[in-house]
Design a protein around this motif. Structure first.
Motif, PDB file in Angstrom:
ATOM      1  N   LEU A 189       0.817  -1.213   0.000  1.00 21.24           N
ATOM      2  CA  LEU A 189       0.000   0.000   0.000  1.00 21.24           C
ATOM      3  C   LEU A 189       0.852   1.265   0.000  1.00 21.24           C
ATOM      4  CD1 LEU A 189      -2.949  -0.818   2.446  1.00 21.24           C
ATOM      5  CD2 LEU A 189      -3.110  -0.345  -0.014  1.00 21.24           C
ATOM      6  N   ALA A 190       1.955   1.235   0.727  1.00 21.08           N
ATOM      7  CA  ALA A 190       2.816   2.413   0.821  1.00 21.08           C
ATOM      8  C   ALA A 190       3.494   2.737  -0.507  1.00 21.08           C
ATOM      9  CB  ALA A 190       3.874   2.210   1.905  1.00 21.08           C
ATOM     10  N   ARG A 191       3.496   1.791  -1.434  1.00 21.61           N
ATOM     11  CA  ARG A 191       4.137   1.992  -2.738  1.00 21.61           C
ATOM     12  C   ARG A 191       3.144   2.424  -3.812  1.00 21.61           C
ATOM     13  NH1 ARG A 191       6.480  -2.766  -0.538  1.00 21.61           N
ATOM     14  NH2 ARG A 191       8.688  -2.419  -0.049  1.00 21.61           N
ATOM     15  N   ALA A 192       1.883   2.595  -3.413  1.00 23.88           N
ATOM     16  CA  ALA A 192       0.829   2.905  -4.386  1.00 23.88           C
ATOM     17  C   ALA A 192       0.126   4.207  -4.028  1.00 23.88           C
ATOM     18  CB  ALA A 192      -0.175   1.761  -4.452  1.00 23.88           C
ATOM     19  N   ASP A 193      -0.588   4.728  -5.003  1.00 23.74           N
ATOM     20  CA  ASP A 193      -1.367   5.956  -4.823  1.00 23.74           C
ATOM     21  C   ASP A 193      -2.846   5.667  -4.638  1.00 23.74           C
ATOM     22  OD1 ASP A 193       0.882   7.892  -5.541  1.00 23.74           O
ATOM     23  OD2 ASP A 193       0.795   6.626  -7.332  1.00 23.74           O
ATOM     24  N   ARG A 194      -3.310   4.624  -5.340  1.00 24.08           N
ATOM     25  CA  ARG A 194      -4.740   4.316  -5.326  1.00 24.08           C
ATOM     26  C   ARG A 194      -4.949   2.807  -5.227  1.00 24.08           C
ATOM     27  NH1 ARG A 194      -7.996   8.310  -6.634  1.00 24.08           N
ATOM     28  NH2 ARG A 194      -9.661   6.894  -7.303  1.00 24.08           N
ATOM     29  N   LYS A 201     -17.773  -9.877  -7.864  1.00 21.87           N
ATOM     30  CA  LYS A 201     -17.947  -9.486  -9.269  1.00 21.87           C
ATOM     31  C   LYS A 201     -18.061  -7.976  -9.506  1.00 21.87           C
ATOM     32  CE  LYS A 201     -20.408 -13.803 -10.377  1.00 21.87           C
ATOM     33  NZ  LYS A 201     -20.381 -14.338  -9.012  1.00 21.87           N
ATOM     34  N   ARG A 202     -17.845  -7.171  -8.470  1.00 19.97           N
ATOM     35  CA  ARG A 202     -18.022  -5.729  -8.640  1.00 19.97           C
ATOM     36  C   ARG A 202     -16.963  -4.950  -7.860  1.00 19.97           C
ATOM     37  NH1 ARG A 202     -20.477  -3.531  -4.130  1.00 19.97           N
ATOM     38  NH2 ARG A 202     -21.147  -5.069  -2.590  1.00 19.97           N
ATOM     39  N   VAL A 203     -16.898  -3.656  -8.128  1.00 19.38           N
ATOM     40  CA  VAL A 203     -15.972  -2.785  -7.404  1.00 19.38           C
ATOM     41  C   VAL A 203     -16.519  -2.526  -6.000  1.00 19.38           C
ATOM     42  CG1 VAL A 203     -14.946  -0.480  -7.317  1.00 19.38           C
ATOM     43  CG2 VAL A 203     -15.165  -1.668  -9.513  1.00 19.38           C
ATOM     44  N   VAL A 204     -15.684  -2.796  -5.002  1.00 19.76           N
ATOM     45  CA  VAL A 204     -16.093  -2.523  -3.619  1.00 19.76           C
ATOM     46  C   VAL A 204     -15.318  -1.343  -3.027  1.00 19.76           C
ATOM     47  CG1 VAL A 204     -16.888  -4.859  -3.150  1.00 19.76           C
ATOM     48  CG2 VAL A 204     -14.481  -4.273  -2.743  1.00 19.76           C
ATOM     49  N   TYR A 205     -14.231  -0.941  -3.699  1.00 16.92           N
ATOM     50  CA  TYR A 205     -13.517   0.265  -3.281  1.00 16.92           C
ATOM     51  C   TYR A 205     -12.725   0.793  -4.459  1.00 16.92           C
ATOM     52  CZ  TYR A 205     -10.418   3.573  -1.060  1.00 16.92           C
ATOM     53  OH  TYR A 205      -9.750   4.735  -0.743  1.00 16.92           O
ATOM     54  N   SER A 206     -12.736   2.094  -4.625  1.00 22.23           N
ATOM     55  CA  SER A 206     -11.914   2.770  -5.634  1.00 22.23           C
ATOM     56  C   SER A 206     -11.555   4.138  -5.084  1.00 22.23           C
ATOM     57  CB  SER A 206     -12.671   2.907  -6.956  1.00 22.23           C
ATOM     58  OG  SER A 206     -11.884   3.591  -7.919  1.00 22.23           O
ATOM     59  N   GLY A 207     -10.280   4.320  -4.749  1.00 24.68           N
ATOM     60  CA  GLY A 207      -9.892   5.592  -4.159  1.00 24.68           C
ATOM     61  C   GLY A 207      -8.463   5.568  -3.662  1.00 24.68           C
ATOM     62  N   ASP A 211      -7.325   5.750   2.436  1.00 22.20           N
ATOM     63  CA  ASP A 211      -8.669   5.449   2.927  1.00 22.20           C
ATOM     64  C   ASP A 211      -9.069   3.988   2.766  1.00 22.20           C
ATOM     65  OD1 ASP A 211      -8.960   8.162   3.506  1.00 22.20           O
ATOM     66  OD2 ASP A 211      -9.782   8.597   1.515  1.00 22.20           O
ATOM     67  N   TYR A 212      -8.129   3.188   2.280  1.00 23.16           N
ATOM     68  CA  TYR A 212      -8.449   1.775   2.016  1.00 23.16           C
ATOM     69  C   TYR A 212      -8.170   0.922   3.249  1.00 23.16           C
ATOM     70  CZ  TYR A 212      -8.177  -2.901  -0.026  1.00 23.16           C
ATOM     71  OH  TYR A 212      -8.359  -4.216  -0.283  1.00 23.16           O
ATOM     72  N   VAL A 213      -9.074   0.023   3.566  1.00 19.18           N
ATOM     73  CA  VAL A 213      -8.923  -0.896   4.693  1.00 19.18           C
ATOM     74  C   VAL A 213      -8.741  -2.305   4.126  1.00 19.18           C
ATOM     75  CG1 VAL A 213      -9.936  -1.804   6.800  1.00 19.18           C
ATOM     76  CG2 VAL A 213     -10.401   0.562   6.116  1.00 19.18           C
ATOM     77  N   PRO A 214      -7.501  -2.838   4.117  1.00 20.58           N
ATOM     78  CA  PRO A 214      -7.271  -4.146   3.501  1.00 20.58           C
ATOM     79  C   PRO A 214      -8.111  -5.257   4.092  1.00 20.58           C
ATOM     80  CG  PRO A 214      -5.193  -3.042   3.993  1.00 20.58           C
ATOM     81  CD  PRO A 214      -6.279  -2.238   4.638  1.00 20.58           C
TER      82      PRO A 214
END
Length: 219
Positions: A189-194, A201-207, A211-214
């Motif tokens: 996560l620390a190496r990424a922006d988003r 089958k669907r998007v559950v998080y995009s951001g 703000d992401y909770v693994p």
């Protein structure tokens, strides 16, 4: 805009793999593509690469085909050829300018992957980590504006992982967009922006990664 997905869905026969995926990749960003096993991450990456066509929705790329780099589960390395010959073959296949496929340029590409001393050894004798580094050298030889990575760190040793992380950062720093399926999302996560997370089958998080909770999406 390097890549835009709009309400993308994909069926294999009667089986729905993903649905209603909308997402955009911008220059100079790293996006982690997260989700549980079998969620359709590799399918989605192939749609982004143009290796598969969506059953519904659209995939738009704002770059030429030759500016796209894709690293999947297959290495596309010829075991009977040396590391140098493998790179030379791919450089010719992609029609790179002479200065980008000269002996010096190819040896420099191998040196970045710490493979220069193995340049004239047959790739069939390489370890998993060495083969994956050669595969990464092959993709980065294109200087892609959009780089798609499907679990490139699987089976790599500590040194090979460090090289992979360094090259991902360098690719972002030169302005490319990266979509990366990591086998260790929490650590990367620390190496990424988003983050783009899919489940059921669907998007559950995009951001943003902040703000992401693994724990919310098992990987």
């Amino acid at each position: 805009m390097l890549l835009r997905l709009t309400k993308v869905a994909k069926f294999y026969g009667n089986r729905l793999v993903i649905k209603d995926v909308s997402f955009e990749v911008s220059a100079g960003t790293v996006t982690l593509l997260a989700g549980p096993n079998g969620a359709g991450k590799s399918t989605l990456l192939k749609l982004m690469a143009g290796l598969s066509r969506p059953s519904a929705g659209s995939v738009e790329r704002g770059i030429a085909d030759e500016a796209l780099g894709y690293l999947g589960h297959q290495t596309f390395i010829y075991p009977e050829l040396t590391a140098f010959e493998n790179l030379a073959f791919w450089a010719r296949l992609h029609g790179l300018a002479p200065e980008r496929c000269s002996e010096d340029a190819l040896l420099t590409a191998l040196e970045r992957m710490e493979l220069k001393r193995f340049a004239f050894e047959r790739a069939g004798g390489f370890s998993r980590g060495m083969a994956q580094r050669l595969n990464l050298a092959r993709v980065l030889l294109l200087s892609p504006s959009l780089l798609l990575l499907d679990e490139p760190g699987t089976g790599l040793d500590t040194r090979s992982m460090a090289i992979l992380h360094r090259e991902i950062a360098a690719t972002r720093d030169r302005g490319a967009g990266i979509v990366w399926i990591s086998h260790s999302v929490a650590e990367d996560l620390a190496r990424a922006d988003r983050v783009l997370a899919i489940a059921e089958k669907r998007v559950v998080y995009s951001g943003p990664t902040a703000d992401y909770v693994p724990e919310a999406v098992a990987c």
